[in-house]
Design a protein around this motif. Structure first.
Motif, PDB file in Angstrom:
ATOM      1  N   THR B 398       0.811  -1.210   0.000  1.00  0.00           N
ATOM      2  CA  THR B 398       0.000   0.000   0.000  1.00  0.00           C
ATOM      3  C   THR B 398       0.848   1.266   0.000  1.00  0.00           C
ATOM      4  OG1 THR B 398      -0.109  -0.340   2.349  1.00  0.00           O
ATOM      5  CG2 THR B 398      -2.066  -0.948   1.062  1.00  0.00           C
ATOM      6  N   ASN B 399       2.081   1.126   0.445  1.00  0.00           N
ATOM      7  CA  ASN B 399       2.882   2.324   0.611  1.00  0.00           C
ATOM      8  C   ASN B 399       3.362   2.927  -0.709  1.00  0.00           C
ATOM      9  OD1 ASN B 399       2.824   2.640   3.344  1.00  0.00           O
ATOM     10  ND2 ASN B 399       4.446   1.128   3.682  1.00  0.00           N
ATOM     11  N   HIS B 400       3.719   2.085  -1.619  1.00  0.00           N
ATOM     12  CA  HIS B 400       4.235   2.533  -2.910  1.00  0.00           C
ATOM     13  C   HIS B 400       5.397   3.503  -2.757  1.00  0.00           C
ATOM     14  CE1 HIS B 400       0.929   0.619  -4.887  1.00  0.00           C
ATOM     15  NE2 HIS B 400       0.064   1.299  -4.171  1.00  0.00           N
ATOM     16  N   TYR B 401       6.192   3.270  -1.734  1.00  0.00           N
ATOM     17  CA  TYR B 401       7.285   4.215  -1.477  1.00  0.00           C
ATOM     18  C   TYR B 401       8.167   4.403  -2.697  1.00  0.00           C
ATOM     19  CZ  TYR B 401       6.986   5.239   3.496  1.00  0.00           C
ATOM     20  OH  TYR B 401       6.622   5.730   4.711  1.00  0.00           O
ATOM     21  N   ASP B 402       8.483   3.287  -3.341  1.00  0.00           N
ATOM     22  CA  ASP B 402       9.481   3.377  -4.389  1.00  0.00           C
ATOM     23  C   ASP B 402       8.919   3.874  -5.718  1.00  0.00           C
ATOM     24  OD1 ASP B 402      11.558   2.547  -2.740  1.00  0.00           O
ATOM     25  OD2 ASP B 402      10.876   0.454  -2.915  1.00  0.00           O
ATOM     26  N   LEU B 403       7.624   4.202  -5.688  1.00  0.00           N
ATOM     27  CA  LEU B 403       7.048   4.783  -6.899  1.00  0.00           C
ATOM     28  C   LEU B 403       6.356   6.119  -6.616  1.00  0.00           C
ATOM     29  CD1 LEU B 403       5.562   1.758  -8.859  1.00  0.00           C
ATOM     30  CD2 LEU B 403       7.406   3.270  -9.543  1.00  0.00           C
ATOM     31  N   SER B 404       6.431   6.522  -5.360  1.00  0.00           N
ATOM     32  CA  SER B 404       5.663   7.718  -4.995  1.00  0.00           C
ATOM     33  C   SER B 404       6.363   8.980  -5.495  1.00  0.00           C
ATOM     34  CB  SER B 404       5.468   7.779  -3.489  1.00  0.00           C
ATOM     35  OG  SER B 404       6.671   8.153  -2.883  1.00  0.00           O
ATOM     36  N   VAL B 405       5.557   9.923  -5.962  1.00  0.00           N
ATOM     37  CA  VAL B 405       6.074  11.200  -6.447  1.00  0.00           C
ATOM     38  C   VAL B 405       5.260  12.291  -5.769  1.00  0.00           C
ATOM     39  CG1 VAL B 405       6.391  12.655  -8.459  1.00  0.00           C
ATOM     40  CG2 VAL B 405       6.692  10.188  -8.655  1.00  0.00           C
ATOM     41  N   PRO B 406       5.902  13.279  -5.207  1.00  0.00           N
ATOM     42  CA  PRO B 406       5.125  14.358  -4.576  1.00  0.00           C
ATOM     43  C   PRO B 406       4.256  15.050  -5.621  1.00  0.00           C
ATOM     44  CG  PRO B 406       7.448  14.495  -3.999  1.00  0.00           C
ATOM     45  CD  PRO B 406       7.338  13.464  -5.055  1.00  0.00           C
ATOM     46  N   THR B 407       3.049  15.315  -5.258  1.00  0.00           N
ATOM     47  CA  THR B 407       2.097  15.820  -6.238  1.00  0.00           C
ATOM     48  C   THR B 407       2.526  17.160  -6.829  1.00  0.00           C
ATOM     49  OG1 THR B 407       0.877  16.548  -4.319  1.00  0.00           O
ATOM     50  CG2 THR B 407       0.009  14.637  -5.497  1.00  0.00           C
ATOM     51  N   ASN B 408       3.133  18.012  -6.011  1.00  0.00           N
ATOM     52  CA  ASN B 408       3.470  19.323  -6.562  1.00  0.00           C
ATOM     53  C   ASN B 408       4.645  19.284  -7.532  1.00  0.00           C
ATOM     54  OD1 ASN B 408       5.173  18.722  -4.527  1.00  0.00           O
ATOM     55  ND2 ASN B 408       5.236  20.776  -3.637  1.00  0.00           N
ATOM     56  N   GLU B 409       5.323  18.159  -7.611  1.00  0.00           N
ATOM     57  CA  GLU B 409       6.409  18.066  -8.585  1.00  0.00           C
ATOM     58  C   GLU B 409       5.903  17.456  -9.903  1.00  0.00           C
ATOM     59  OE1 GLU B 409       9.121  19.450  -7.809  1.00  0.00           O
ATOM     60  OE2 GLU B 409       9.606  19.135  -5.686  1.00  0.00           O
ATOM     61  N   ILE B 410       4.717  16.871  -9.868  1.00  0.00           N
ATOM     62  CA  ILE B 410       4.232  16.124 -11.043  1.00  0.00           C
ATOM     63  C   ILE B 410       4.147  16.978 -12.300  1.00  0.00           C
ATOM     64  CG2 ILE B 410       2.237  14.837 -11.992  1.00  0.00           C
ATOM     65  CD1 ILE B 410       1.952  13.536  -9.245  1.00  0.00           C
ATOM     66  N   PRO B 411       3.582  18.208 -12.241  1.00  0.00           N
ATOM     67  CA  PRO B 411       3.479  18.985 -13.493  1.00  0.00           C
ATOM     68  C   PRO B 411       4.820  19.163 -14.175  1.00  0.00           C
ATOM     69  CG  PRO B 411       2.261  20.035 -11.725  1.00  0.00           C
ATOM     70  CD  PRO B 411       2.970  18.886 -11.103  1.00  0.00           C
ATOM     71  N   ALA B 412       5.810  19.511 -13.404  1.00  0.00           N
ATOM     72  CA  ALA B 412       7.123  19.734 -14.002  1.00  0.00           C
ATOM     73  C   ALA B 412       7.651  18.443 -14.596  1.00  0.00           C
ATOM     74  CB  ALA B 412       8.091  20.262 -12.950  1.00  0.00           C
ATOM     75  N   LEU B 413       7.485  17.352 -13.858  1.00  0.00           N
ATOM     76  CA  LEU B 413       7.979  16.070 -14.337  1.00  0.00           C
ATOM     77  C   LEU B 413       7.297  15.699 -15.649  1.00  0.00           C
ATOM     78  CD1 LEU B 413       8.075  14.133 -10.945  1.00  0.00           C
ATOM     79  CD2 LEU B 413      10.030  14.957 -12.269  1.00  0.00           C
ATOM     80  N   GLN B 414       5.982  15.915 -15.663  1.00  0.00           N
ATOM     81  CA  GLN B 414       5.232  15.579 -16.880  1.00  0.00           C
ATOM     82  C   GLN B 414       5.739  16.395 -18.060  1.00  0.00           C
ATOM     83  OE1 GLN B 414       3.490  13.295 -17.663  1.00  0.00           O
ATOM     84  NE2 GLN B 414       2.599  12.409 -15.809  1.00  0.00           N
TER      85      GLN B 414
END
Lengths: 316, 708
Positions: B398-414
């Motif tokens: 449930t943790n998905h630690y190794d795939l988690s991305v902070p939401t506020n960084e997502i736009p830039a990453l995308q």
């Protein structure tokens, strides 16, 4: 075997000593020390109580050798010119003439030397060291025999200027006369019942004899081993406990020369360790400066030298 | 002693109490105070004090040696006495502490000698070798200066009492105050009354109290002052639980050229490219910090093999490469209140060998290995491709630690991902290659951080790095890459450690400035974590460009300290022997101190009889006579001349007749010995014959006496 000059010198000594013994009783050892210092070309500081015969001894010596004798009473207001002499302007020939002071003599008795100011003391001490005086830029030599007997009173200190250590070093010997035994003192009284025997004292030696005596002392032989012993003794005082300033090489020289004279007096043509040992205290002790702490703990300069004599291995 | 009665006793009691040596302090104090009751005294001279002082110095040296060897061999302590490593590792500090704490004991003989001396002071020349030397060479400036050391000793006691561990500062402060007030009471000026004195004392108390409080506060502030910041910038220690990056901070990143790790591959080419200290899983975008994702409890103790030196991290894994690593542990564990540090390990490390036996190692799921202790640590690491200590990615939990991305960084990453134009069907390797290429083509390495990446309420530093500035240091690259990988559904972790690239001799050195951050990317096909570094290769050059010219000097110093540390490390169990081998040296030293005077005298005597100075006449037969007479009970003293002695030796009535002939003989002997012109052959013969005659006379007199 003995060279003639040594024999003659020994004879001179005997005559003078015998002559003095007529006046000064019970002071044979002091007389011998005094003559040893004179023959070795040194000067003597007598530290003793008033009335023990210091002046008489000096006078007797002077009279015995038919030499010029002057006496100088040291006082706080004595000036160097009172000792050395002064140039005085002569109205008649319009020139300065030097008037020799009392220092131009054969035997000088500097009575109570510690009462004069250091300036005056040093004027005399320079004359003693160099056998010459410089007055107004001109060098004047003192006579061949120039022998100073200075006296000091050990009890009274008020109004005195104690001689600095450097100047104590100029005296070849310092010794005391001390009180004589009751018998001897009675003899002194008897001798002076009618008149002072000093007045009748006849010279026993000429000035030339004494100068020959001085030359003869230089011919007394001393081995290298004993020179080494002299140096060992003197340097032992430098490392002794409680000593702030040990004896100087000048002490070594004085000890050697007086030992030569003493050997001559005692009938030797060469120095033996006994003479050095006998003279160690009068020659070395007055030159030592003790630490203040040591002085309070009862260490004396005399004791230090005696200890050194006991400790340093004597050649035998 | 000048100290007021019982003051030293009280000071020693105070010291003993705080140092757990109460009985010793009481006995010492009593011994000193007893001098006020008895009149018994010694008479010690300067030489005695010299010796006692030298003895104290030797005692101190022995103590230092003892404490050093006994203490520093933490391993031995740990092994034999079951002590925790925490105490042993603190050895350097402990050495100093123990030495200082015992100072009143080791200087006690000196104060004791003073207390029982006739004059209650010590010579100034005793305590200084320089003064002693000058005195020996005739300088008398300090001769006869004496010093009362009781007050100095009082201060030594107070000082040593301060070096304690078992009581709080308050007790020490008040004890110090009372003792000082006591001491000062007796030396107060009679010009002032008691009231001004008390006022002055109170002022002193207030100032002291204020200073103590101030110091405490300062210490507290320093301790609380962003420990991570200090750790990162000053001592570069790695916290396995979190890694606070310096992203978004302004200024030049400064890391020193200090050498922190040395590597020695067993075979050339075995050296790993990276030494990882820790990896992190969770990025907190506000704090710009990576977290490990577990707590301290996450660390599980590792188990050691039978031999106590081998640690099998991954049992069963075959490791082809081996490398010897020397690193310095300089961390601090708050939980244990003891030093510990993270080991820099090559990726895929399977086994640690030749680890010092007393070590305690712990590892967490992210592959960080914690070792308790401080200072140099040397071990061999066996490593190879493949499995590692790291836990597999938790993509399924449930943790998905190794795939988690902070939401506020997502736009830039995308935005960046769209810029990369990754085909939808690209496999993981292709995606990684695209990312790598993207960074290589559009980004530059920079250690200068301007305001361009400063965080604003709307944008994060990472966003600015990705979209606008496109330059930064390794933390930007690593963080961005981890998040990009995750955004592309590749499990990734943020790794921190060192890059290995500077050969030195047969091995490598790693400097503090080689500290690096990179990614761990999960390879689904091999099921292993792989190092993935997108930082432009130029970073090493940029870091190296700041090299100062005199770096070689620092390197030399580092090399020397390393060799010394290595020596101590390797020889840890030999130190005891070193100490024991020191003892004979100290005994010899002590012997020389105590008996030097005698030795000197003997030397003097020897000098006098040097064969180079043969005095003339020593062959005189008179010496036989002297020997004979001396044997009768009157030996000649060294300072006694022959003539004086003869008078003494011939005082016997039996030898009455001999007196004048012997005196005559002495004249001959003296001439033989001391006259530089010497004796004629005839006289020499005479001396010889007459001595024989005298000897015979003595013998006959003796036999006659016996017969009678």
């Amino acid at each position: 075997m003995t060279p003639a000059n040594l024999a003659a010198a020994r004879e001179t000594y005997r005559r003078i000593a015998a002559n003095i013994a007529k006046i000064i009783r019970g002071q044979d050892s002091a007389t011998r020390h005094l003559l040893a210092a004179m023959a070795a070309g040194g000067h003597v500081l007598l530290e003793d109580y008033p009335g023990t015969g210091k002046t008489t001894l000096a006078k007797a010596l002077a009279k015995s050798i038919d030499a010029q004798f002057k006496r100088l009473q040291f006082t706080p207001d004595l000036l160097p010119s009172d000792i050395l002499g002064v140039s005085i302007f002569d109205q008649r020939d319009q020139q300065f003439h030097f008037h020799e002071g009392p220092v131009f003599t054969n035997i000088l008795l500097a009575d109570e030397i510690n009462r004069a100011s250091p300036r005056t003391q040093s004027a005399l001490l320079e004359a003693m060291g160099e056998a010459q005086v410089s007055v107004e830029g001109e060098r004047r030599n003192l006579p061949d025999l120039f022998f100073v007997i200075a006296t000091e009173n050990p009890v009274e200190f008020r109004g005195t200027y104690p001689l600095p250590e450097a100047q104590m070093d100029r005296f070849a010997m310092q010794f005391t006369l001390g009180y004589v035994s009751a018998e001897e003192e009675v003899a002194v009284l008897t001798a002076q019942e009618h008149h002072h025997p000093l007045d009748e004292l006849k010279p026993a030696a000429t000035l030339a004899d004494v100068i020959a005596l001085k030359r003869a002392v230089e011919d007394v032989r001393i081995s290298h081993e004993l020179k080494r012993y002299v140096v060992d003794l003197v340097s032992a005082t430098r490392t002794a406990q409680g000593v702030q300033l040990g004896a100087s090489p000048r002490a070594s020289i004085a000890l050697m020369k007086t030992a030569q004279a003493m050997a001559l007096f005692e009938g030797f043509d060469f120095v033996t360790p006994e003479q050095i040992q006998k003279l160690a205290v009068p020659v070395i002790a007055h030159r030592l400066v003790l630490e203040p702490q040591a002085r309070f703990s009862g260490i004396t300069a005399r004791g230090v030298v005696e200890e050194a004599v006991k400790k340093v291995k004597v050649p035998a | 002693m000048k100290t007021p009665p019982l003051l030293l006793f009280a000071a020693l009691l105070f010291w003993g109490w705080l140092s757990d040596l109460l009985l010793v302090g009481a006995v010492m104090g009593a011994l000193l105070e007893i001098t006020r009751l008895t009149t018994f005294r010694w008479e010690l001279d300067d030489t005695d004090f010299n010796r006692i002082w030298s003895f104290c110095v030797v005692l101190n040296l022995v103590l230092i040696g003892y404490v050093f060897t006994n203490n520093d061999a933490g391993g031995i302590n740990g092994m034999f006495h079951g002590k925790t490593l925490a105490t042993a590792a603190n050895s350097g500090v402990l050495t100093a502490i123990r030495f200082l704490r015992w100072l009143p004991m080791t200087t006690f003989p000196f104060i004791f000698a003073q207390a029982f001396n006739e004059r209650p002071s010590v010579p100034l020349t005793a305590v200084s070798l320089v003064l002693r030397w000058r005195r020996r060479h005739g300088d008398r400036a300090f001769a006869g200066r004496y010093l009362d050391i009781s007050h100095s000793y009082f201060f030594v006691c107070l000082f040593s009492a301060g070096v304690h561990t078992n009581n709080g500062g308050q007790i020490y402060f008040w004890g110090l105050f009372v003792l000082l007030a006591w001491a000062l009471w007796f030396v107060r000026s009679p010009r002032f009354g008691i009231i001004p004195w008390l006022l002055a004392l109170s002022a002193m108390l207030a100032i002291g109290f204020g200073e103590m409080a101030g110091l405490n506060r300062a210490q507290g502030i320093i301790q609380n002052f962003n420990a991570q910041l200090i750790s990162y910038f000053i001592s570069q220690r790695t916290d396995p639980l979190q890694s606070m990056t310096s992203m978004g901070r302004i200024g030049l990143l400064k890391l020193s050229a200090k050498i922190v790790i040395r590597l020695e591959p067993r075979q050339p080419g075995d050296a790993p490219a990276y030494l990882r200290e820790a990896s992190y899983r969770n990025y907190a975008t506000q704090k710009m910090t990576w977290f490990a994702g577990g707590g301290t409890k996450d660390f599980e103790p590792l188990t050691v093999e039978q031999d106590d030196t081998t640690w099998n991290l991954l049992p069963g894994k075959k490791a082809a490469s081996r490398v010897n690593i020397a690193c310095y542990l300089n961390g601090w564990s708050r939980e244990l209140a003891a030093p510990e540090g993270v080991l820099p390990l090559p990726g895929g490390c399977a086994r640690l060998e030749n680890v010092p036996p007393y070590m305690i190692l712990k590892a967490n799921q992210n592959g960080a290995v914690l070792a308790a202790g401080r200072g140099l640590l040397m071990f061999d690491a066996a490593f190879g491709r493949g499995a590692s200590l790291d836990s597999p990615p938790d993509v399924d939990t449930t943790n998905h630690y190794d795939l988690s991305v902070p939401t506020n960084e997502i736009p830039a990453l995308q935005q960046v991902i769209s810029e990369m134009q990754i085909p939808a069907d690209a496999n993981e390797l292709e995606r990684r290659r695209r990312i790598e290429q993207f960074f290589a083509n559009h980004f530059t390495y920079s250690i200068w951080q301007g305001t361009d990446k400063l965080a604003t309420p709307s944008t994060t530093p990472l966003t600015k790095f990705l979209l606008t500035s496109r330059s930064g240091h390794c933390e930007y690259f690593a963080s961005a890459t981890v998040l990009l990988l995750r955004q592309l559904h590749i499990p990734a972790r943020y790794a921190v450690g060192y890059s290995v690239h500077e050969p030195r001799g047969s091995g490598f050195v790693v400097r503090e400035r080689d500290a690096h951050a990179w990614c761990l990317a999960w390879n689904r096909t091999t099921k292993t974590w792989e190092d993935f570094d997108t930082t432009p290769g130029s970073w090493i050059k940029v870091e190296g460009a700041r090299t100062a010219g005199e770096e070689w000097l620092a390197d030399l110093k580092s090399w020397i300290t390393f060799q010394f540390a290595k020596f101590r490390w390797r020889q840890a169990n030999l130190q005891q022997y070193i100490f024991w081998s020191l003892i004979p040296v100290l005994v010899v030293l002590l012997y020389f101190i105590l008996f030097r005077r005698r030795g000197k005298l003997r030397r003097d005597v020897k000098n006098k009889n040097l064969p180079g100075a043969p005095w003339p006449g020593l062959d005189s037969e008179f010496y036989q006579l002297e020997k004979k007479l001396a044997a009768r009970g009157a030996p000649r003293q060294p300072g006694e001349p022959m003539a004086d002695w003869l008078e003494r030796a011939l005082a016997e009535p039996l030898l009455n007749d001999l007196r004048s002939p012997v005196r005559e003989l002495l004249r001959l002997h003296n001439a033989h010995r001391f006259d530089p012109s010497g004796l004629s052959a005839e006289k020499r013969q005479q001396l010889k014959l007459e001595v024989t005659a005298c000897l015979e006379k003595i013998s006959t007199a003796d036999t006659a006496k016996k017969l009678r």
